[in-house]
Design a protein around this motif. Structure first.
Motif, PDB file in Angstrom:
ATOM      1  N   ARG A  99      -4.898   4.155  -6.639  1.00  0.00           N
ATOM      2  CA  ARG A  99      -6.219   4.593  -6.214  1.00  0.00           C
ATOM      3  C   ARG A  99      -6.240   5.882  -5.402  1.00  0.00           C
ATOM      4  O   ARG A  99      -7.227   6.614  -5.452  1.00  0.00           O
ATOM      5  CB  ARG A  99      -6.935   3.484  -5.453  1.00  0.00           C
ATOM      6  N   HIS A 153     -14.715  -9.308  -6.479  1.00  0.00           N
ATOM      7  CA  HIS A 153     -13.311  -9.492  -6.876  1.00  0.00           C
ATOM      8  C   HIS A 153     -13.221 -10.660  -7.841  1.00  0.00           C
ATOM      9  O   HIS A 153     -13.853 -11.690  -7.630  1.00  0.00           O
ATOM     10  CB  HIS A 153     -12.436  -9.762  -5.647  1.00  0.00           C
ATOM     11  N   ILE A 169     -10.581  -5.938 -12.236  1.00  0.00           N
ATOM     12  CA  ILE A 169     -10.135  -6.855 -11.179  1.00  0.00           C
ATOM     13  C   ILE A 169     -11.102  -6.818 -10.002  1.00  0.00           C
ATOM     14  O   ILE A 169     -11.575  -7.836  -9.538  1.00  0.00           O
ATOM     15  CB  ILE A 169      -8.723  -6.466 -10.663  1.00  0.00           C
ATOM     16  N   LYS A 200      -7.707  -4.893   0.767  1.00  0.00           N
ATOM     17  CA  LYS A 200      -6.304  -5.200   0.485  1.00  0.00           C
ATOM     18  C   LYS A 200      -5.552  -5.687   1.724  1.00  0.00           C
ATOM     19  O   LYS A 200      -4.559  -6.402   1.617  1.00  0.00           O
ATOM     20  CB  LYS A 200      -5.614  -3.992  -0.150  1.00  0.00           C
ATOM     21  N   ILE A 206      -6.362 -13.050  -1.055  1.00  0.00           N
ATOM     22  CA  ILE A 206      -6.292 -13.095  -2.511  1.00  0.00           C
ATOM     23  C   ILE A 206      -4.843 -12.781  -2.870  1.00  0.00           C
ATOM     24  O   ILE A 206      -4.254 -11.873  -2.286  1.00  0.00           O
ATOM     25  CB  ILE A 206      -7.276 -12.087  -3.148  1.00  0.00           C
ATOM     26  N   PRO A 224       1.602 -13.028   1.936  1.00  0.00           N
ATOM     27  CA  PRO A 224       1.084 -11.643   1.949  1.00  0.00           C
ATOM     28  C   PRO A 224      -0.002 -11.455   0.902  1.00  0.00           C
ATOM     29  O   PRO A 224       0.158 -11.862  -0.246  1.00  0.00           O
ATOM     30  CB  PRO A 224       2.322 -10.804   1.610  1.00  0.00           C
ATOM     31  N   PHE A 225      -1.094 -10.823   1.308  1.00  0.00           N
ATOM     32  CA  PHE A 225      -2.232 -10.624   0.400  1.00  0.00           C
ATOM     33  C   PHE A 225      -1.916  -9.553  -0.629  1.00  0.00           C
ATOM     34  O   PHE A 225      -1.123  -8.660  -0.399  1.00  0.00           O
ATOM     35  CB  PHE A 225      -3.485 -10.183   1.164  1.00  0.00           C
ATOM     36  N   ALA A 226      -2.596  -9.641  -1.760  1.00  0.00           N
ATOM     37  CA  ALA A 226      -2.404  -8.606  -2.787  1.00  0.00           C
ATOM     38  C   ALA A 226      -3.679  -8.432  -3.596  1.00  0.00           C
ATOM     39  O   ALA A 226      -3.728  -8.779  -4.766  1.00  0.00           O
ATOM     40  CB  ALA A 226      -1.244  -8.985  -3.691  1.00  0.00           C
ATOM     41  N   GLY A 227      -4.709  -7.936  -2.954  1.00  0.00           N
ATOM     42  CA  GLY A 227      -6.006  -7.798  -3.650  1.00  0.00           C
ATOM     43  C   GLY A 227      -6.005  -6.617  -4.587  1.00  0.00           C
ATOM     44  O   GLY A 227      -5.776  -5.499  -4.177  1.00  0.00           O
ATOM     45  N   GLY A 228      -6.281  -6.894  -5.863  1.00  0.00           N
ATOM     46  CA  GLY A 228      -6.435  -5.804  -6.835  1.00  0.00           C
ATOM     47  C   GLY A 228      -5.169  -5.006  -7.030  1.00  0.00           C
ATOM     48  O   GLY A 228      -4.073  -5.490  -6.764  1.00  0.00           O
ATOM     49  N   ASN A 229      -5.326  -3.778  -7.486  1.00  0.00           N
ATOM     50  CA  ASN A 229      -4.185  -2.893  -7.726  1.00  0.00           C
ATOM     51  C   ASN A 229      -4.220  -1.741  -6.738  1.00  0.00           C
ATOM     52  O   ASN A 229      -5.264  -1.381  -6.249  1.00  0.00           O
ATOM     53  CB  ASN A 229      -4.250  -2.309  -9.130  1.00  0.00           C
ATOM     54  N   ARG A 230      -3.061  -1.159  -6.484  1.00  0.00           N
ATOM     55  CA  ARG A 230      -3.013   0.008  -5.606  1.00  0.00           C
ATOM     56  C   ARG A 230      -3.178   1.276  -6.402  1.00  0.00           C
ATOM     57  O   ARG A 230      -2.709   1.373  -7.480  1.00  0.00           O
ATOM     58  CB  ARG A 230      -1.661   0.044  -4.923  1.00  0.00           C
TER      59      ARG A 230
END
Lengths: 157, 85, 157, 85
Positions: A120, C99, C110, C135, C140, D79-85
């Motif tokens: 991103r 989300h 996503i 994030k 999640i 550890p969180f991992a929301g979506g993509n980086r």
């Protein structure tokens, strides 16, 4: 029309690329434009977008509507340059640049930038650079319709 | 004889003409073009002098010393305003 | 379920606000989500968006698909906090945070952030802050399906 | 008796159980909970000690000195991992 353009129009395979930079009168669907960008690569993970819409106020005045005029040919050329430089300089996978002309009602879409990257951070950088650059170098003019009359807007005095 | 495309406020200042047709007698550079326009349309001339309106030749912003040739695509470009801020 | 939520569900007038923060299994349309945001104000002139999609590679490995798991209740709470802080701290008009969970095919959506403001600078700032914060604080988790097996991904070791 | 929700890798490390039910005998703080989990599931215990897995109480990350009460909603958060980086 140059030979290059004629060739492109004759080859459906490159149609998608020509559609990634447009100046058009018609409104557009963000979902449809996203599809064009996304089918270019499965490596895309982060997509930053900017959508400019017609506000009902500008610098404290009411605005009833906007008319955009563009320099046909030069406008497209500058938008193509922006797409190519954004891809090259920011390491993104694909960029779409779309601007409307003609009469725009309050609340409607004006301009769309889509920058698609693996991650991103570069998508945001490319998207923000592209819209800033578009406003600097693209020969497109804005006539605001206000209750007091029509005004050609100078965003860059 | 050169034809000059007008846009936005410059079109308005030329009485809503979309193009100007001008004869260049005393020189063929962009600055000579600006002088001829200034004589015919002083309000546009003033904006050109202040660089608020720019001259493009073949779809690129032109320096005042650039020579204008037959068949060149010439336009006057008022300040751009793409989209909203 | 709290009294507040019951009241909200009974009042169609506030339905839109509840729809602005969601964790859902289903895919979404960006055009539809934009409509929800845009009908909140005619003062909107700049909309920055971030769309996260499922890439076919992650840290050099091939990825065949992703499964997202979330902590129902806490995930929504954190996303609501992000929306409220983005609006308050960045002076934007409206923010949408969405989300998906469950199995996601490569190329699919996503996560979506929409930040709508009068001008683009604050829209970009709010959008970028919201996805960064999401994030960091949203419970999640991501299970990547690779040819070598399944791996719970630690983006923040 | 407290019930602890598990997610992601902690669920896997607990043999794919979605929840753990534990009795707290020697103290009612989060750190006491961590000791009990450590005894039963040392791999999760190690991640808790390293703060790679966090404890939430009533949907907020909890300090190790926070007291746990009956009816509290408790979870282990990898550890969180929301979506993509």
């Amino acid at each position: 029309m140059s030979l290059e353009q004629v060739t492109k129009a004759d080859q459906p395979a490159t149609d998608d690329e020509a559609m990634l930079v447009r100046v058009q009168r018609e409104d557009f669907s963000i979902d449809e434009e996203l599809k064009r960008v996304r089918r270019r690569s499965k490596r895309i993970g982060g997509i930053a977008m900017f959508l400019g819409t017609a506000r009902d106020r500008s610098k404290g005045k009411d605005v009833d509507g906007i008319t955009f005029e563009h320099y046909e040919g030069m406008a497209q050329k500058k938008l193509r340059e922006i797409r190519e430089r954004a891809i090259k300089d920011f390491g993104v996978i694909e960029v779409l640049v779309l601007h409307r002309y003609g009469e725009i009602t309050i609340g409607e879409n004006i301009v769309l930038i889509i920058a698609a990257a693996e991650h991103r951070a570069e998508a945001f950088r490319a998207c923000q650079w592209a819209i800033d650059e578009l406003k600097q170098i693209t020969p497109i003019w804005k006539l605001e319709h206000t209750p007091e009359g029509e005004v050609w807007v100078e965003e860059h005095p | 004889m050169v034809t000059i495309q007008l846009f936005g406020m410059t079109k308005m200042l030329a009485g809503n003409q979309g193009t100007l047709s001008l004869s260049l007698h005393d020189g063929k550079r962009v600055k000579d073009l600006v002088s001829v326009i200034d004589a015919a349309y002083p309000k546009i001339g003033e904006l050109l002098q202040k660089k608020k309106v720019l001259v493009s030749v073949n779809q690129e912003i032109a320096h005042e010393d650039l020579e204008v040739n037959d068949g060149d695509e010439i336009a006057l470009l008022p300040p751009f305003a793409g989209g909203n801020r």
